[in-house]
Scaffold this motif. Structure first.
Motif, short mmCIF file in Angstrom:
data_model
loop_
_atom_site.label_atom_id
_atom_site.label_comp_id
_atom_site.label_asym_id
_atom_site.label_seq_id
_atom_site.Cartn_x
_atom_site.Cartn_y
_atom_site.Cartn_z
N ALA A 1 4.61 2.85 -19.44
CA ALA A 1 4.39 2.55 -18.03
C ALA A 1 4.09 1.07 -17.82
CB ALA A 1 3.24 3.41 -17.49
N LYS A 2 3.28 0.50 -18.68
CA LYS A 2 2.92 -0.92 -18.54
C LYS A 2 4.16 -1.80 -18.60
CE LYS A 2 0.11 -4.47 -20.88
NZ LYS A 2 -0.60 -4.97 -19.69
N ILE A 3 5.06 -1.50 -19.53
CA ILE A 3 6.29 -2.28 -19.66
C ILE A 3 7.19 -2.05 -18.45
CG2 ILE A 3 8.46 -2.40 -20.94
CD1 ILE A 3 6.85 -2.27 -23.49
N LEU A 4 7.27 -0.81 -17.96
CA LEU A 4 8.14 -0.51 -16.83
C LEU A 4 7.69 -1.21 -15.56
CD1 LEU A 4 8.75 3.30 -17.46
CD2 LEU A 4 10.40 1.45 -17.74
N TYR A 5 6.37 -1.26 -15.33
CA TYR A 5 5.87 -2.00 -14.18
C TYR A 5 6.32 -3.46 -14.24
CZ TYR A 5 2.66 1.79 -12.82
OH TYR A 5 2.12 2.98 -12.40
N SER A 6 6.38 -4.01 -15.45
CA SER A 6 6.80 -5.39 -15.62
C SER A 6 8.32 -5.54 -15.50
CB SER A 6 6.33 -5.90 -16.99
OG SER A 6 6.80 -7.20 -17.24
N LEU A 7 9.07 -4.66 -16.18
CA LEU A 7 10.53 -4.77 -16.19
C LEU A 7 11.13 -4.70 -14.78
CD1 LEU A 7 11.57 -2.61 -19.28
CD2 LEU A 7 11.73 -5.09 -19.05
N ARG A 8 10.55 -3.87 -13.92
CA ARG A 8 11.09 -3.72 -12.56
C ARG A 8 10.88 -4.99 -11.73
NH1 ARG A 8 6.74 -0.03 -9.11
NH2 ARG A 8 5.05 -1.55 -9.19
N GLY B 1 2.39 15.98 -11.99
CA GLY B 1 1.44 16.26 -13.05
C GLY B 1 1.43 15.21 -14.14
N THR B 2 1.74 13.97 -13.79
CA THR B 2 1.74 12.89 -14.77
C THR B 2 0.77 11.79 -14.33
OG1 THR B 2 3.58 11.80 -13.66
CG2 THR B 2 4.12 13.28 -15.46
N PRO B 3 0.24 11.01 -15.26
CA PRO B 3 -0.68 9.94 -14.87
C PRO B 3 0.00 8.71 -14.30
CG PRO B 3 -0.46 10.01 -17.25
CD PRO B 3 0.28 11.21 -16.72
N PHE B 4 1.32 8.55 -14.59
CA PHE B 4 1.99 7.33 -14.17
C PHE B 4 3.28 7.64 -13.41
CE2 PHE B 4 -0.19 6.34 -18.18
CZ PHE B 4 -1.08 5.37 -17.73
N CYS B 5 3.48 6.91 -12.33
CA CYS B 5 4.74 6.92 -11.59
C CYS B 5 5.05 5.47 -11.24
CB CYS B 5 4.64 7.76 -10.32
SG CYS B 5 6.09 7.65 -9.24
N LYS C 1 0.81 -1.22 0.00
CA LYS C 1 0.00 0.00 0.00
C LYS C 1 0.85 1.27 0.00
CE LYS C 1 -3.87 -2.18 2.46
NZ LYS C 1 -4.66 -2.18 3.72
N GLU C 2 2.00 1.24 0.67
CA GLU C 2 2.84 2.44 0.74
C GLU C 2 3.41 2.79 -0.63
OE1 GLU C 2 3.09 4.49 3.15
OE2 GLU C 2 2.31 3.37 4.88
N VAL C 3 3.86 1.77 -1.36
CA VAL C 3 4.36 2.02 -2.72
C VAL C 3 3.24 2.56 -3.60
CG1 VAL C 3 5.26 0.94 -4.82
CG2 VAL C 3 6.23 0.34 -2.59
N GLU C 4 2.08 1.94 -3.50
CA GLU C 4 0.94 2.40 -4.30
C GLU C 4 0.58 3.86 -3.96
OE1 GLU C 4 -3.78 1.22 -5.01
OE2 GLU C 4 -2.43 -0.17 -3.96
N GLN C 5 0.60 4.19 -2.68
CA GLN C 5 0.28 5.55 -2.25
C GLN C 5 1.31 6.54 -2.77
OE1 GLN C 5 -0.23 6.09 2.01
NE2 GLN C 5 0.29 8.27 1.87
N LEU C 6 2.60 6.18 -2.67
CA LEU C 6 3.64 7.10 -3.13
C LEU C 6 3.58 7.28 -4.64
CD1 LEU C 6 6.12 8.86 -2.42
CD2 LEU C 6 7.51 6.88 -3.03
N GLU C 7 3.37 6.21 -5.36
CA GLU C 7 3.30 6.32 -6.82
C GLU C 7 2.18 7.27 -7.24
OE1 GLU C 7 5.19 2.08 -8.37
OE2 GLU C 7 3.04 2.20 -7.94
N ILE D 1 10.14 6.58 -11.81
CA ILE D 1 10.01 7.06 -13.19
C ILE D 1 8.62 7.65 -13.34
CG2 ILE D 1 9.96 6.38 -15.63
CD1 ILE D 1 11.56 3.81 -14.63
N THR D 2 8.53 8.82 -13.96
CA THR D 2 7.23 9.39 -14.29
C THR D 2 7.11 9.49 -15.81
OG1 THR D 2 8.09 11.65 -14.08
CG2 THR D 2 7.01 10.69 -12.14
N THR D 3 5.90 9.28 -16.29
CA THR D 3 5.67 9.34 -17.74
C THR D 3 4.19 9.57 -18.00
OG1 THR D 3 5.94 8.17 -19.85
CG2 THR D 3 5.36 6.84 -17.93
N HIS D 4 3.90 10.05 -19.21
CA HIS D 4 2.52 10.21 -19.67
C HIS D 4 2.08 9.03 -20.54
CE1 HIS D 4 1.61 14.50 -18.63
NE2 HIS D 4 2.92 14.51 -18.50
N ASP D 5 3.00 8.16 -20.89
CA ASP D 5 2.71 7.12 -21.86
C ASP D 5 2.30 5.82 -21.19
OD1 ASP D 5 2.68 6.05 -24.57
OD2 ASP D 5 4.39 4.88 -23.89
N ALA D 6 1.07 5.39 -21.44
CA ALA D 6 0.54 4.20 -20.80
C ALA D 6 1.28 2.93 -21.24
CB ALA D 6 -0.95 4.06 -21.10
N ALA D 7 1.65 2.85 -22.52
CA ALA D 7 2.35 1.66 -23.01
C ALA D 7 3.72 1.52 -22.36
CB ALA D 7 2.48 1.72 -24.53
#
Length: 376
Positions: free
Chosen positions: A217-224, A49-53, A35-41, A209-215
């Protein structure tokens, strides 16, 4: 002794909250991607000001994973060239190399120490596919000019914002964070480090990492996470670089105070700039906007070692960021034959003075008085 950076003093006001967060994590019993990671992201994405962290293990991993994410998306290929400042910390270059890309070092602007936009075009080849911009010492680079070059040559732009948490581009006109103005491509990304000494520092290694790109972000969540979205199913050759749950909890305590602490840094910097009067010293460039959050206050003098010894004798700790430029490092022999006179001069002359949100006015005045009395 005025310490260069007193991390104990910086974290002391939050001790009770940090202890409470530690207890909460222990009681929760969920230590990885909780939950803490989710909250910080969510909170840091909102802050920038980005949709993804995407929380990761450290700033180097943040940069490396961005490049690997671009490769996975087919936006970059191994062997592509990436333009990067010659005077950056070596981590910026290591990230490019670890993604099997080729760094092309370019001289900085001698006034700001950031990448010189006018020199980028001179170093573009058919293999050049990206620019890695480093917002060094807390000051944003000349992104409007850099973006114009990138657009003209169809290059991707990646930002190393490890030292510039909370800096705002053209803040007098727009209330924008570093990640919100760089939108000539949809998949630009920004890497952050939360190393303990940063403006927003954890109590250990951490990054994002912050980004506006959903594609992306999806790969980064996996790569980590070993290249896996579903446990035991691996789509990519990933790594283990997940933001630690406990470090995320500590950052959740400190993030709401970042702007206030940055304002204190800026106030100290303004005092230094207005009152240090020594003809042997070059003060940092500052345009009085919010594009500089003074992670470091870096002066220059041809008698750097003498000044550092003098300040130490008078009870003032300083540091050198950085004494050896990347192209002179033993680890990077492929660059040893290159000559970067501006970079080399900067690395021979720079000295970082104490600056932190817990410095007192009396300490700042003592630093100024001591420097002004230095004659060599």
């Amino acid at each position: 002794m005025i310490k260069f950076l007193d991390l104990h003093k910086i974290n002391a006001p939050y001790e009770a909250q940090l202890q409470e967060k530690l207890k909460n994590v222990l009681d929760e019993g969920w230590y990885i991607l909780g939950k803490e990671v989710e909250q910080l992201e969510k909170a840091y994405a909102d802050y920038c000001g980005t949709p993804f962290c995407i929380g990761v293990g450290n700033g180097l991993d943040a940069l490396t994973l961005i490049f690997k994410g671009y490769i996975a998306l087919g936006k970059l290929q191994k062997g592509d060239e990436v333009i990067v400042p010659a005077n950056t910390y070596i981590a910026s270059i290591l990230a490019i190399l670890q993604a099997d890309l080729v760094p092309v070092l370019v001289e900085p602007d001698e006034a700001t120490y950031n990448l010189n936009p006018e020199l980028i075009a001179e170093n573009i080849t058919p293999k050049t596919k990206a620019i890695l911009v480093v917002h060094l010492y807390g000051q944003l680079a000349a992104m409007q000019q850099i973006n114009a070059v990138a657009q003209a040559h169809n290059l991707w732009v990646v930002e190393d914002a490890a030292q510039s948490h909370g800096a705002k581009f053209n803040a007098d006109a727009q209330n924008l964070q570093p990640t919100t103005y760089n939108l000539q491509h949809s998949n630009n990304a920004v890497a952050y480090s939360f190393y303990p000494s940063k403006n927003l520092g954890a109590l250990g290694d951490a990054g994002a990492i912050t980004t506006h790109d959903a594609a992306l972000a999806k790969i980064l969540y996996s790569l980590r996470n070993y290249g896996s979205e579903i446990k035991y199913q691996n789509d990519f050759i990933g790594v283990n670089s997940r933001l630690d749950e406990l470090q995320a909890a500590f950052l959740n305590v400190k993030l709401p105070h970042l702007n206030k602490e940055n304002q204190r840094r800026i106030a100290i910097a303004k005092k230094y700039i207005a009152t240090i009067k020594n003809r042997k010293i070059v003060l940092p460039f500052f345009d009085n906007s919010s594009n500089h959050v003074f992670h470091l206050f870096v002066i220059r003098t041809k008698d750097r070692n003498e000044l550092q010894t003098y300040l130490e004798r008078n009870g003032i700790q300083t540091q050198i960021h950085y004494p050896v430029p990347p192209h002179k490092q033993k680890a990077l022999p492929q660059f040893h034959s290159l000559c970067f006179p501006i970079t080399e001069r900067i690395h021979d002359e720079i000295l970082s003075l104490p600056i932190s949100p817990v410095m007192t006015d009396e300490e700042v005045e003592f630093v100024v008085k001591t420097i002004n009395e230095w004659t060599s």
